[in-house]
Design a protein around this motif. Sequence first.
Motif, PDB file in Angstrom:
ATOM      1  N   VAL A 149       0.841  -1.206   0.000  1.00 25.14           N
ATOM      2  CA  VAL A 149       0.000   0.000   0.000  1.00 25.14           C
ATOM      3  C   VAL A 149       0.873   1.252   0.000  1.00 25.14           C
ATOM      4  CG1 VAL A 149      -1.732   1.307   1.312  1.00 25.14           C
ATOM      5  CG2 VAL A 149      -1.919  -1.188   1.113  1.00 25.14           C
ATOM      6  N   TYR A 150       1.983   1.210   0.703  1.00 24.72           N
ATOM      7  CA  TYR A 150       2.878   2.372   0.746  1.00 24.72           C
ATOM      8  C   TYR A 150       3.473   2.650  -0.644  1.00 24.72           C
ATOM      9  CZ  TYR A 150       6.852   5.315   1.968  1.00 24.72           C
ATOM     10  OH  TYR A 150       7.760   6.348   2.024  1.00 24.72           O
ATOM     11  N   VAL A 151       3.856   1.576  -1.325  1.00 19.19           N
ATOM     12  CA  VAL A 151       4.409   1.755  -2.681  1.00 19.19           C
ATOM     13  C   VAL A 151       3.371   2.402  -3.588  1.00 19.19           C
ATOM     14  CG1 VAL A 151       5.229   0.528  -4.731  1.00 19.19           C
ATOM     15  CG2 VAL A 151       6.090  -0.098  -2.472  1.00 19.19           C
ATOM     16  N   SER A 198      -2.910  14.470   7.117  1.00 23.94           N
ATOM     17  CA  SER A 198      -3.005  13.551   8.257  1.00 23.94           C
ATOM     18  C   SER A 198      -1.711  12.763   8.462  1.00 23.94           C
ATOM     19  CB  SER A 198      -4.187  12.590   8.062  1.00 23.94           C
ATOM     20  OG  SER A 198      -4.011  11.872   6.849  1.00 23.94           O
ATOM     21  N   ASP A 199      -1.093  12.321   7.392  1.00 25.15           N
ATOM     22  CA  ASP A 199       0.130  11.527   7.549  1.00 25.15           C
ATOM     23  C   ASP A 199       1.234  12.337   8.208  1.00 25.15           C
ATOM     24  OD1 ASP A 199      -0.888   9.214   6.514  1.00 25.15           O
ATOM     25  OD2 ASP A 199      -0.278   9.659   4.450  1.00 25.15           O
ATOM     26  N   LEU A 200       1.376  13.567   7.768  1.00 25.02           N
ATOM     27  CA  LEU A 200       2.427  14.401   8.339  1.00 25.02           C
ATOM     28  C   LEU A 200       2.153  14.708   9.804  1.00 25.02           C
ATOM     29  CD1 LEU A 200       5.060  15.820   7.589  1.00 25.02           C
ATOM     30  CD2 LEU A 200       3.721  17.848   6.994  1.00 25.02           C
ATOM     31  N   LEU A 201       0.889  15.039  10.111  1.00 23.29           N
ATOM     32  CA  LEU A 201       0.535  15.344  11.499  1.00 23.29           C
ATOM     33  C   LEU A 201       0.680  14.115  12.389  1.00 23.29           C
ATOM     34  CD1 LEU A 201      -2.612  17.609  10.913  1.00 23.29           C
ATOM     35  CD2 LEU A 201      -0.258  18.320  11.385  1.00 23.29           C
ATOM     36  N   GLU A 202       0.323  12.956  11.886  1.00 21.44           N
ATOM     37  CA  GLU A 202       0.410  11.737  12.694  1.00 21.44           C
ATOM     38  C   GLU A 202       1.861  11.391  13.006  1.00 21.44           C
ATOM     39  OE1 GLU A 202      -0.773   6.996  12.479  1.00 21.44           O
ATOM     40  OE2 GLU A 202      -1.705   8.444  11.101  1.00 21.44           O
ATOM     41  N   VAL A 203       2.746  11.566  12.021  1.00 25.66           N
ATOM     42  CA  VAL A 203       4.133  11.217  12.287  1.00 25.66           C
ATOM     43  C   VAL A 203       4.750  12.182  13.293  1.00 25.66           C
ATOM     44  CG1 VAL A 203       5.264  12.562  10.465  1.00 25.66           C
ATOM     45  CG2 VAL A 203       6.223  10.368  11.155  1.00 25.66           C
ATOM     46  N   ALA A 233       8.880   6.458   6.717  1.00 29.38           N
ATOM     47  CA  ALA A 233       8.056   6.255   5.515  1.00 29.38           C
ATOM     48  C   ALA A 233       6.864   7.192   5.516  1.00 29.38           C
ATOM     49  CB  ALA A 233       7.601   4.802   5.441  1.00 29.38           C
ATOM     50  N   GLN A 234       6.233   7.336   6.690  1.00 30.28           N
ATOM     51  CA  GLN A 234       5.052   8.213   6.766  1.00 30.28           C
ATOM     52  C   GLN A 234       5.452   9.669   6.618  1.00 30.28           C
ATOM     53  OE1 GLN A 234       2.703   7.453  10.252  1.00 30.28           O
ATOM     54  NE2 GLN A 234       0.835   8.251   9.317  1.00 30.28           N
ATOM     55  N   LEU A 235       6.639  10.039   7.125  1.00 33.11           N
ATOM     56  CA  LEU A 235       7.122  11.408   6.984  1.00 33.11           C
ATOM     57  C   LEU A 235       7.405  11.731   5.510  1.00 33.11           C
ATOM     58  CD1 LEU A 235       8.130  14.059   8.252  1.00 33.11           C
ATOM     59  CD2 LEU A 235      10.386  12.975   8.446  1.00 33.11           C
ATOM     60  N   ILE A 271      -4.804   7.058   1.021  1.00 29.53           N
ATOM     61  CA  ILE A 271      -4.559   5.755   0.419  1.00 29.53           C
ATOM     62  C   ILE A 271      -4.214   4.723   1.475  1.00 29.53           C
ATOM     63  CG2 ILE A 271      -2.966   4.486  -1.090  1.00 29.53           C
ATOM     64  CD1 ILE A 271      -2.880   6.880  -2.920  1.00 29.53           C
ATOM     65  N   ASP A 272      -3.372   5.123   2.485  1.00 31.12           N
ATOM     66  CA  ASP A 272      -3.015   4.173   3.538  1.00 31.12           C
ATOM     67  C   ASP A 272      -4.229   3.815   4.389  1.00 31.12           C
ATOM     68  OD1 ASP A 272      -2.885   6.897   4.281  1.00 31.12           O
ATOM     69  OD2 ASP A 272      -1.924   6.343   6.169  1.00 31.12           O
ATOM     70  N   ASP A 273      -5.099   4.827   4.655  1.00 32.04           N
ATOM     71  CA  ASP A 273      -6.315   4.551   5.440  1.00 32.04           C
ATOM     72  C   ASP A 273      -7.256   3.634   4.666  1.00 32.04           C
ATOM     73  OD1 ASP A 273      -5.227   6.258   7.293  1.00 32.04           O
ATOM     74  OD2 ASP A 273      -6.389   8.003   6.615  1.00 32.04           O
TER      75      ASP A 273
END
Length: 1340
Positions: A149-151, A198-203, A233-235, A271-273
């Motif tokens: 999913v990350y790719v 969201s990804d940036l804030l979560e990391v 990876a999330q960052l 996409i990750d969610d």
Amino acid sequence: MTTPHKHNKKAKEEGMTLPPTKKSQSHPLLQVKDEVDVDSFMMDLEQPQKSPTESLPMSSFTVATGASALMESLTPKDLEMLANLLNPIMRDQSENKEEHALPTPTMNSAGEEDKKDDSEWHTPYSDSTYSLFYLCSVDSLAFWYAVFVYVIQITTILLTLIDIVDWGGAGLKMPPNVDLSVTIAQGVALFQAIAFQSDLLEVVAKSKDGFHPEVLEKHPGATYATWLLSCIAQLIAGLLLLLTIYILTMQVDSVLGIMLNFAALHFMADIDDAGFSLAKAGFMGNRLQHAANDVTDFQVRKASVGQGFLQRSWKAGVFLLILVVMVAGWITIVVFRTSGKFMCNTIIVNMGDNFVPSLGTFNGLYDFDFLTGSGLEWRAEYVERRSVEIDTPGKGVFGYCNDINAWTFRVQPKDNQEDSDPCDWIARSSETHTYDITETGSIQWFVRDETNREVVLEPFSLFCFDCSNEDADGSDDCGGLGTCSNAVCACDDGWYGLRCEFVSPCSWINIDARTEKFASTRDWASSYQSIDLGNGTLVEAYHRPVYIHEYENGEFDAVMFTGGRWALTSSVFLPHAGRIPSNALSDGQDDLGSDIGNYFTHAFHGYKGFSTNYSIAFLSDYIAMGTHLSSSSPVGFSWFFTEEARDQNMNQGIGNEITTKFLCHTCEESSNPCLYDGKCLEGECVCSLDSFGSLCEVPPVHNGHCNPVFNIPEFKMDGGDCCESTCVSTSQYVCGAEEDGYVSIGYYYCKQQKDEWQSTLLNGDAGSFSGYALALAMESMAVSEPSQDRVRIYDKVGSSWILRDTILGSRFGDGYRTLRIYRCNSDGCTLSQEFPLVNAFALSDDGTVLVTSLFVLGQAPQVIRIYEAQETSFEFRADLNRTRNGTLAGVHSLSLSGDGSRMAVQTQMTGIDLHTNFPIVTDANIVVMARDALTGDYADETEFRFETHLKYVDAYFPLSVALSQDGNVLGYGFPLCLDGQLHIQARNDEGEWVPRVSPTTHIEDCIDSERPVANNALSLSGDGSIIAFRVGSHVRVFEWQSEAESWNDVSGPFPLLHYPVSLSSSGRELAVGTPQEGIGGVTTVYSLPGRKECPTGMSLLRLSVTLDRFPGDVVWNLMDNVTGAILFEHESYPEEYAFATIVEEICILAEPCYVFTMYNRWQHGMKAPGQFSLFMDGEKVVHESFDGLFVKEYFGNCLSCPAGTERLNIMMLACEQQIPWELHKFIEATNDMDSTSSNYIYSSDPEDEREIPPLCSEYFDTENCTNWISYETCLDPTECYAFTFLSNLQALVEIFLGEHTGKPSVEELCGLYSFYFGNEEKCWTGNATIVHIQNDTLNF
């Protein structure tokens, strides 16, 4: 919440405190380890349970109670046995659900559940695949699903980022400027972009909480390394997505576009969610579903509140840092916009000139000048580079008009820029608010026409033309062929153009010879050359070479580019006469060393408004600079006349198109080759195949000469030159003849279909009744015009009929019927004889026999009169009367074979119709008479009765009768539709006449035709294989098919109302007359293309003999040199044939050797233009004109003489029937003729001797001495030979050893005479006294 078991030893021993579960726990009996411990199991059973109502649903209450009672009744031994049975089952479930076992509640020291507030616990990870990335073991399916999913997420972000950035040139593709509202919206969107990331804030949050070691108890694979990897990876995903949103936001030039892009790209953050939700919902399988549920249920204890300032402010600080960085970038971009940083420095413009001719002169490069506008909303103005660089009063400018919200073009003065208003436009774009002028290249522009109505400007193109020496992708705008400077490439040697897109331009241009020259009130040059300043630099106008043709008086014609079109003008129509000397240059202008170069470089502009003393004569097609339509030279473009300008400041527009085109004179094998097999030698074409022009570009077609190379459909079958029916003679060539016109080469290569009749019309004068009677003979035709009392003589040249002469006579009348005989040559026709009272006549093709039927008023003609040709006239020979049962029969129609050896006569008997009292035909016959070769008298050979309803026919109406030239085919019948019968008779090999089936006619042909016609309503080809006849008002042509014994209809689209017909000897030409009252009449000659066809395995031999002024002296023959058979021969021609060309064709085998011999009795050969040629299957094999007594030519499969020898030919013309002769080899040592076997060559008979007679006293009698002797052999030309003969009367001798070398002709020789020939150094020139010879009877 259920109470935890008090015997959770491991939890107590390790002091671990497990969180309460989010969901109700299962019964403790179901929470087992891999192996069941009996003691523990029993203690569990002894442990008092909570009320079933507290932990189980009501529906399970009975089951729980029953199970408890059952357990109490079991003994320890029973329980141990039960545990052993359950161990395998529990172990399997443990393996399958190890990762999904729910944590048990913690216990206090009293054995009670630890009662704590749920607010102390939290789920540290979101429902995303990044949590699977961290918590799951590297060798688990969930981990690699998270990687997958990350790719997908990273790939989606990177593809978007790649697409919105021009990595090869334009970079971030920022708009030059945007509206103020867009600038504000961009600033607002920056905050939104971070807030929704969201990804940036979560990391950031994960980095604050740090790694939780207690996770290892539940998830042994969740190490610090996997935690760090998931954070990185999330960052990366968050930063890349934020960068993508940032760039796209800065690129958009509308508020709505910003919002739409923001919403469209938000999905990439989810996409990750989405991947996690699919796993949790079970779409990815049970194992991934359980792993997702573990992430959702997993909790850890919240960190204590006693944290430092950095930890408490970490999230806010990071958020603020990101926001500051983005705002700083936004401010930088705004500053760049308002300073023109993102605007194109140089643009290239192409404007059409259909409505405003001057617009094209402002095409080219425009440079960024300055910004106009207010606040943050600034737009650029671009100024024409050429008008700035040269000395002109104005310049072209592109700017923006706020009044009409459009970009505009205008011409403004250089010295008064303040008065320049962008709204005072010459051309404008469609309404647009764009700050980027290059975007208007894809929308419509408008100009005003003559009525001031706005019309679309076409063509129009505008695009950025900045260049660099190396782009981001490693390439450069000059293609590696030059160096970029100021938007223009300085090209390497051999390359040319703004982007080095062309090879070096042609330096020498010529008008294409296939097109017409420039024509106006003056002559224009056909050849122009570019001006080279000596260092390879060309004089240019609008970045294109200037081509000139300079005259001796200093004036010149110039071809130069004017921005949109190439133009042709003269120096007299240019300001400064097209020259600026060095002393007249302005400050800062370089002297190029050429007055013409100085003018075009420093002063020339195509806009007439800058100088009224300027005009153009011709303009080319439109050419768009910087596009695929561009070119470095005017080669290949169409040209037009120019029209008058509307006023003195306006440029001239294009007028009518002309065919003129230029081509490059300098040839080059690959890029500019010579055409049609021409050879390029040092830049010049050497043409072949009769082509001509600078590049041999003009094919030799439609010039009257057949060239087989061009006899293909691509060249319209050599323009029709190879077929007689389509060839038209020119001043250079005569159709069917060689260049001088005296050798008839024929039409061997004609490839048109033979059934396609081609027609030529010969119109008679008004009232002439032209075409009443016709006659085709060889390549000539006679056409009667009775109303004008004249006959016109035509000669055929190709497909044209050329009037040779007009013969005038006296008026026709019923009481005066005169036959006139004319003798014609190339100069015209002369009256030779007159024969009065002639009803019908026939003349043999060779002109030796004339027959007539005498006319008697009120009676049928009954006498046939026969004449024979003498030197200058026809002499009466005999009269013939035809009788039937002792009664004279009327003679109405006559026909002769080609040589007069046979004659066909139509006779008929008449009577009186008792009802009408008019004479009628009672009996009709066709008689064929043959001429005795010795006496010259005619005798009946056969007779045919004509069966028809003759009683309805006028007694004086003739039948149509035709005899073929070879005398072997006879045709006769009615030319009217009343009966329509046609009969064909043919003579077989035994000399018997047998009937042939008649051609089929159609009833629809029989209309409108009761008018009588002369007896040429029926005509046969020379061998009778083709017949033409009139049926009613139609003409039909049929060809005999010998194998099928039937006639094939080969009629063409012949119009109605035909009267007489005449067919040529070959049958490929048909003349049809249509005499008409009033308008005069028309003679139509129909021709079938093609040539004589030979059977398979045979070749067509064509002989062309052009006679000189003495045709009676010429004798020739064509012989098979192997068999000795004579194929062709002819002895003497009438003097009327002087300078005529005689043509013969025959099919021969290709294998034998042939020899053609031509003699001249007077030994003067053939004088110009006399000559002869032989063609074998269209290829010339012999062409000669000769002097002296004779010439021999060998062709075909002939053996040459052995090496070291040459062919000897001896020719004698003698008066005697017997001449002895000898041929010896001369032996110098004995000073005599050696008659031994080795040196004695030939003798007619050496055993007999004859004394030498006295010298002859009589002159050579050319008329009667016609005996020829010929001898040939092969001899060594290095030896000396003697030919000796003995003659009582004069003889002519000629000897050739080799190619017409040897002794000259000797006249009037008699007695004993010797010829010495060969090597003169070995020849003894004394007289021989005794020669052994023998009388020999020769067959001359």
